[in-house]
Design an enzyme around this catalytic site. Structure first.
Site, short mmCIF file in Angstrom:
data_model
loop_
_atom_site.label_atom_id
_atom_site.label_comp_id
_atom_site.label_asym_id
_atom_site.label_seq_id
_atom_site.Cartn_x
_atom_site.Cartn_y
_atom_site.Cartn_z
N ARG A 209 59.91 -82.67 13.57
CA ARG A 209 60.19 -81.23 13.58
C ARG A 209 58.97 -80.53 14.17
O ARG A 209 57.83 -80.89 13.89
CB ARG A 209 60.44 -80.72 12.15
CG ARG A 209 61.79 -81.11 11.57
CD ARG A 209 62.98 -80.45 12.28
NE ARG A 209 64.27 -80.81 11.70
CZ ARG A 209 65.05 -81.81 12.15
NH1 ARG A 209 64.68 -82.54 13.18
NH2 ARG A 209 66.21 -82.06 11.57
N HIS B 62 65.07 -82.02 22.31
CA HIS B 62 65.55 -82.49 21.00
C HIS B 62 66.74 -83.46 21.17
O HIS B 62 67.87 -83.14 20.76
CB HIS B 62 65.93 -81.32 20.10
CG HIS B 62 65.98 -81.69 18.63
ND1 HIS B 62 65.72 -80.82 17.62
CD2 HIS B 62 66.29 -82.87 18.02
CE1 HIS B 62 65.86 -81.41 16.45
NE2 HIS B 62 66.21 -82.68 16.67
N GLU C 261 63.07 -73.78 18.48
CA GLU C 261 64.07 -74.34 19.42
C GLU C 261 65.23 -73.38 19.61
O GLU C 261 65.63 -72.71 18.65
CB GLU C 261 64.57 -75.67 18.88
CG GLU C 261 63.48 -76.71 18.83
CD GLU C 261 63.93 -78.02 18.20
OE1 GLU C 261 65.15 -78.22 18.01
OE2 GLU C 261 63.06 -78.85 17.91
C1 8YV Z 1 69.84 -83.71 15.56
C2 8YV Z 1 67.93 -84.40 14.00
O1 8YV Z 1 69.17 -82.97 16.49
O2 8YV Z 1 68.85 -85.88 12.43
C3 8YV Z 1 68.03 -85.02 12.65
O3 8YV Z 1 67.25 -84.64 11.76
O4 8YV Z 1 67.06 -83.65 14.26
C4 8YV Z 1 68.91 -84.76 15.06
O5 8YV Z 1 69.56 -85.91 14.80
C5 8YV Z 1 70.52 -82.73 14.70
O6 8YV Z 1 70.46 -83.00 13.37
C6 8YV Z 1 71.94 -82.49 15.16
O7 8YV Z 1 72.59 -81.58 14.36
#
Ligand code: 8YV
Length: 332
Positions: A239, A286, A268
């Site tokens: 993150r 991302h 983001e």
């Molecule tokens: C995706 C993520 O960008 O799993 C996570 O924590 O950051 C990624 O897999 C996101 O969650 C898609 O909604």
């Protein structure tokens, strides 16, 4: 009988929506002419929310915080598409008896692949070499020699499932591994550093793979970056808020570290102009888990969690803050 409502406060992939549509009426206020009215309409009876990090839509971000949950007196489940759930106040959910689920395991190897690809891209300057070739520079001059992965030590910030999968890839590439986290882990032979700056002193790659949120905000700051040193490479696939973005930009600009590979950012999908202007960093939008098969698996796990919970069989992958079956004092 009418299908129960499920609220999708942010735009999420179509296959998730399709998967839910069989058993639920998916309510998407961001598409409604009057989003507030759409919410008010379903609020009194709403039991389920499905959410995630909205990786596609600018300006549509909706933290599921205490105030938001309080709008839905019967809310019972918040299902997150993603393993990271810093978009949800899980402690507040626990206190209200609301279960939170995430999507662990199904994205571990994919995200570790992306992390390692990003590391290779940064160190060997692969995107820059691609740009050089396309620009027709090759007949005129040789591409400048890059840094190397040989002889390096990778310090992993957060040795969870994804961190371990990255560490194994690192070993296969001949890297030395160290890790930092809240606790030393049993059965893990890699050296543990309780202090992140101490680990950074002993490393020249910092791989950030720890959950986001208030507890890890700006965990990697100027002191850790300086400790990493002028050959240092930072890779963040977790993150954006975990790395102090201003400190990182300053360290890159002043060449106090060599480079960075980032898949995640503080705000983001906005990427700081200062980073976009730098040629020695590699910036991804991302995409850690963003492959067709893995996103299908993630959506499938979300649907399975909601369906299982809705039929009274409990969630499949509840987060640590909201264990299942509920313990009496789980709010503590
Ligand atoms: C995706 C993520 O960008 O799993 C996570 O924590 O950051 C990624 O897999 C996101 O969650 C898609 O909604």
């Amino acid at each position: 009988m009418d299908k129960p409502d499920i609220l999708m406060p942010v735009p999420l992939p179509a296959h998730l929506r399709d998967g839910l549509a069989g058993g639920f009426n998916v309510v998407c206020p961001f598409e409604a002419a009057d989003p507030d009215a759409a919410l008010a309409n379903i609020a009194p009876g709403l039991r389920f929310i499905v959410t995630g990090v909205p990786v596609i839509a600018e300006g549509v971000s909706r933290p599921i915080d205490q105030a938001y949950m309080a709008r839905f007196p019967k809310l019972a489940l918040v299902a997150n598409m993603g393993v990271g759930y810093d978009n949800i106040d899980a402690k507040a959910a626990a206190a209200r008896g609301i279960v939170v689920t995430n999507t662990p395991d199904v994205l571990t190897e994919e995200t570790a692949d992306a992390a390692f690809g990003l590391l290779l891209a940064v160190v060997r300057q692969l995107p820059q070499a691609d740009r050089f070739t396309r620009a027709g520079e090759w007949p005129k001059r040789a591409f400048p020699l890059s840094a190397s992965l040989r002889g390096r030590t990778m310090g992993i910030v957060g040795l969870g499932r994804i961190g371990k999968a990255i560490a194994l890839r690192g070993e296969a590439f001949g890297l030395k591994i160290a890790y930092n986290g809240r606790h030393e882990q049993k059965g893990v032979a890699w050296p543990f550093f309780a202090d992140l700056v101490e680990m950074a002193k002993a490393c020249d790659i910092l791989m950030v793979s720890t959950p986001g949120g208030a507890e890890t905000r700006n965990l990697v700051g100027a002191a850790a970056l300086d400790a990493l040193g002028p050959d240092g490479v930072v890779v963040n696939i977790a993150r954006g808020g975990i790395v102090d973005e201003d400190a990182l930009i300053a360290a890159l600009r002043d060449k106090r570290i060599l480079s960075a590979g980032l898949d995640v950012y503080l705000d983001e999908p906005r990427v700081p102009e200062a980073l976009l202007a730098m040629d020695h960093v590699v910036l991804l939008p991302h995409v850690g888990s963003a492959t067709g098969p893995t996103r299908v698996a993630m959506a499938g796990l979300v649907v399975d969690n909601v369906a299982s919970f809705a039929r009274g069989a409990g969630p499949l992958t509840p987060v640590a803050e909201t264990p299942w079956p509920p313990t009496q004092n789980r709010a503590n």
